[in-house]
Scaffold this active site. Sequence first.
Site, mmCIF file in Angstrom:
data_model
loop_
_atom_site.group_PDB
_atom_site.id
_atom_site.type_symbol
_atom_site.label_atom_id
_atom_site.label_comp_id
_atom_site.label_asym_id
_atom_site.label_seq_id
_atom_site.Cartn_x
_atom_site.Cartn_y
_atom_site.Cartn_z
ATOM 1 N N GLU A 91 -29.588 7.823 -8.069
ATOM 2 C CA GLU A 91 -30.390 8.251 -6.940
ATOM 3 C C GLU A 91 -30.948 9.511 -7.005
ATOM 4 O O GLU A 91 -30.483 10.705 -7.288
ATOM 5 C CB GLU A 91 -29.387 8.018 -5.618
ATOM 6 C CG GLU A 91 -29.955 6.985 -4.747
ATOM 7 C CD GLU A 91 -29.058 6.828 -3.552
ATOM 8 O OE1 GLU A 91 -29.080 5.669 -2.894
ATOM 9 O OE2 GLU A 91 -28.705 7.838 -3.082
ATOM 10 N N ASN A 123 -23.017 -2.391 -7.530
ATOM 11 C CA ASN A 123 -23.223 -0.937 -6.628
ATOM 12 C C ASN A 123 -23.692 0.235 -7.265
ATOM 13 O O ASN A 123 -23.471 1.381 -6.626
ATOM 14 C CB ASN A 123 -21.824 -1.011 -5.828
ATOM 15 C CG ASN A 123 -20.601 -0.682 -6.622
ATOM 16 O OD1 ASN A 123 -20.691 -0.720 -7.606
ATOM 17 N ND2 ASN A 123 -19.678 -0.592 -5.738
ATOM 18 N N CYS A 178 -14.890 4.695 -12.797
ATOM 19 C CA CYS A 178 -16.105 4.656 -12.097
ATOM 20 C C CYS A 178 -16.058 5.785 -11.312
ATOM 21 O O CYS A 178 -14.996 6.206 -10.623
ATOM 22 C CB CYS A 178 -16.016 3.362 -11.318
ATOM 23 S SG CYS A 178 -17.499 3.120 -10.398
ATOM 24 N N ALA A 187 -18.872 3.687 1.459
ATOM 25 C CA ALA A 187 -18.828 3.311 2.679
ATOM 26 C C ALA A 187 -17.834 1.739 2.950
ATOM 27 O O ALA A 187 -17.417 1.903 4.009
ATOM 28 C CB ALA A 187 -20.143 2.802 3.061
ATOM 29 N N HIS A 227 -14.219 6.884 -1.034
ATOM 30 C CA HIS A 227 -15.221 6.869 -2.271
ATOM 31 C C HIS A 227 -16.639 6.277 -2.026
ATOM 32 O O HIS A 227 -17.573 6.536 -2.741
ATOM 33 C CB HIS A 227 -14.658 6.108 -3.422
ATOM 34 C CG HIS A 227 -15.089 4.639 -3.559
ATOM 35 N ND1 HIS A 227 -14.710 3.795 -2.489
ATOM 36 C CD2 HIS A 227 -15.435 3.894 -4.463
ATOM 37 C CE1 HIS A 227 -14.961 2.515 -2.786
ATOM 38 N NE2 HIS A 227 -15.326 2.476 -3.777
#
Lengths: 485, 138
Positions: free
Chosen positions: A213, A209, A104, A410, A408
């Site tokens: 963006e 998650n 990921c 928050a 990686h």
Amino acid sequence: MDLIPKKIGKNMYEIPKQDDMLVPGIIYGNEEIISTLIKDVKDGKEWNALKQVYNVSTLPGILKASLAMPDIHPGYGFCIGGVGAFDPEEGVISVAGVGFDINCGVRTLTLPYKAEDLTEENKVKLAEALYKNIPAGLGSKGKLELNESEIDELLVKGAKYVVEKGYGLKEDLEYTEENGCVKGAKPENVSQLAKQRQYKQVGTLGSGNHYLEVQEVTEVYDEKIAKVFGLEKGQLLISIHCGSRALGHQIGTDYLKELEAAAKKYNIPVREKELVCAPFKSEEGQKYFSAVNAGINCAFANRQVLTHLVRETFTELFKTKPEDIKVLYGVGHNTCKLEKHEIDGEQKEVLVHRKGATRGFGPGREEVPKKYRAVGQPVIIGGSMGTESYILAGTEKGMKETFGSVCHGAGRVKSRFQAKKEFKSETILEQLNAKGIIVKGHSMQGLVEEAPQVYKDVNEVINVLADIGLAKKVVQLKPVICIKG
Amino acid sequence: MSYKFLEHTADVGIECSGETIEEAFEEGGKALFEVMVDIQAIQPIEMTTFTVEADSIENLFVEYLNRLIALKDINESVYSEFEVEIIEKDEKFTLNCLARGEMLNQEKHNIKIEVKSATYYGLKYNKGTNTLTTVLDV
């Protein structure tokens, strides 16, 4: 067992070596981060990250320390944010050190536009087009449907396979970790079930998650490095966060069973059922490593296909030339890799597990693309939905202390359960819209569970590392459009 | 006969119980799909059958949930009704399942979050109360 970490330096805490620990546990954090972890221990929570740092420190062949980055939270076997490097001769390989979503990671693209170029009308159009063109959410299908022999080829060649099929540009590979393909993948060690599940999932974003963006560079901290990375204030970027989809999940599931049997065979004590492992050099260890490499390549291919879909969307809307959308860099954060690191003054090959931790190599490493080599590897850290993300650069200190690893993201602090109790999707959307962020999600519940408030403050997490030189802040990004699964 | 969700920082814990162990497994199937979709919206018009084996009831539960997760992808379907039969022989447990559901439709089924895997984390089996607990990685 004393799990309470002691402060040993700025932003650095230690669980001292005790009982059956082979090395100490080192956690990077500030007082707030550490006190949350201690509270979990004191509250007697069965699922607590410090216990996991401790457990990893007892695994055979672990080198220097069981490390945890400041986005630490409970995972399976390894905590999220956990890093463990092992001697390949004496040490083990662990499924929990990689996770279910193998490789990921995040790939960031630079756009030939500045935020001021994007009118409100175009922003809405772009959000709608990306929402339509990027397959996301439970049950979504990719545009590229493969059969078994094609999947096998993809598992060996990674992103290169899909570029050859026309999904991308050759130069994309140069700016991806491992050039988008790790060696040693053996499709014959990946189950039929894993491959079948992936036939229609190549080039899908997933859910949870994961996101795509559109972001704006809002702060430049290091002009020199930003210039080398080709970044400037006001510039628009796209970041794609996803992994190896069902194939990676199935590899994790399959090998958890195989390595459980291996742990028994080789008499490795199992402290937590997810923390099963096999000696790296054993037949079982090598088999799992070859399957992980296949999973890593699958994730590279996924992000490559999604890159292509982004380019298509821009060409369709704004007649943007595909080559004007460039790959800045792509990183993985659920991996295990053989890498050279300095151990007791000597360069040695070690097996580094990063579970929810990003490789962040410092200057001079040959693995880093030539263009960036003098300043260190670009490290992409995604924030939570609606909050800042960062691009950092790897440092020499990071190479020495953390095997060239950084955080990686928050890191969650509130459960999905709490999120559903506390937040409503309409309110979240309103709050983000008020900040000028368009959020489009395939699942309203998914949006609630990913509310920005359920994560730690990404700025603080980054500062923990940057303040002690484990990574260098280069730019800060703010979201403009967010597509969620 | 019931299932409930448990607190976990990043993922979803499930606890399932029944009058019999088979019922607890059937509740586990429902809990799994309730995490991913609105199971009330699933019409049980298609069916699939499968068999899994394990050396303990706990491991059988993980095997069973993981097979349902895989079938969700392979059949592109979601399930809401489960008939489970468990046979114990020579310290080995075999589970036969018939699951009913339909092709997944993102809108109709009000998709929520994808489950990556059922895990051994917090995996527990209370024989007295026929209760099973595990954490789903999402």
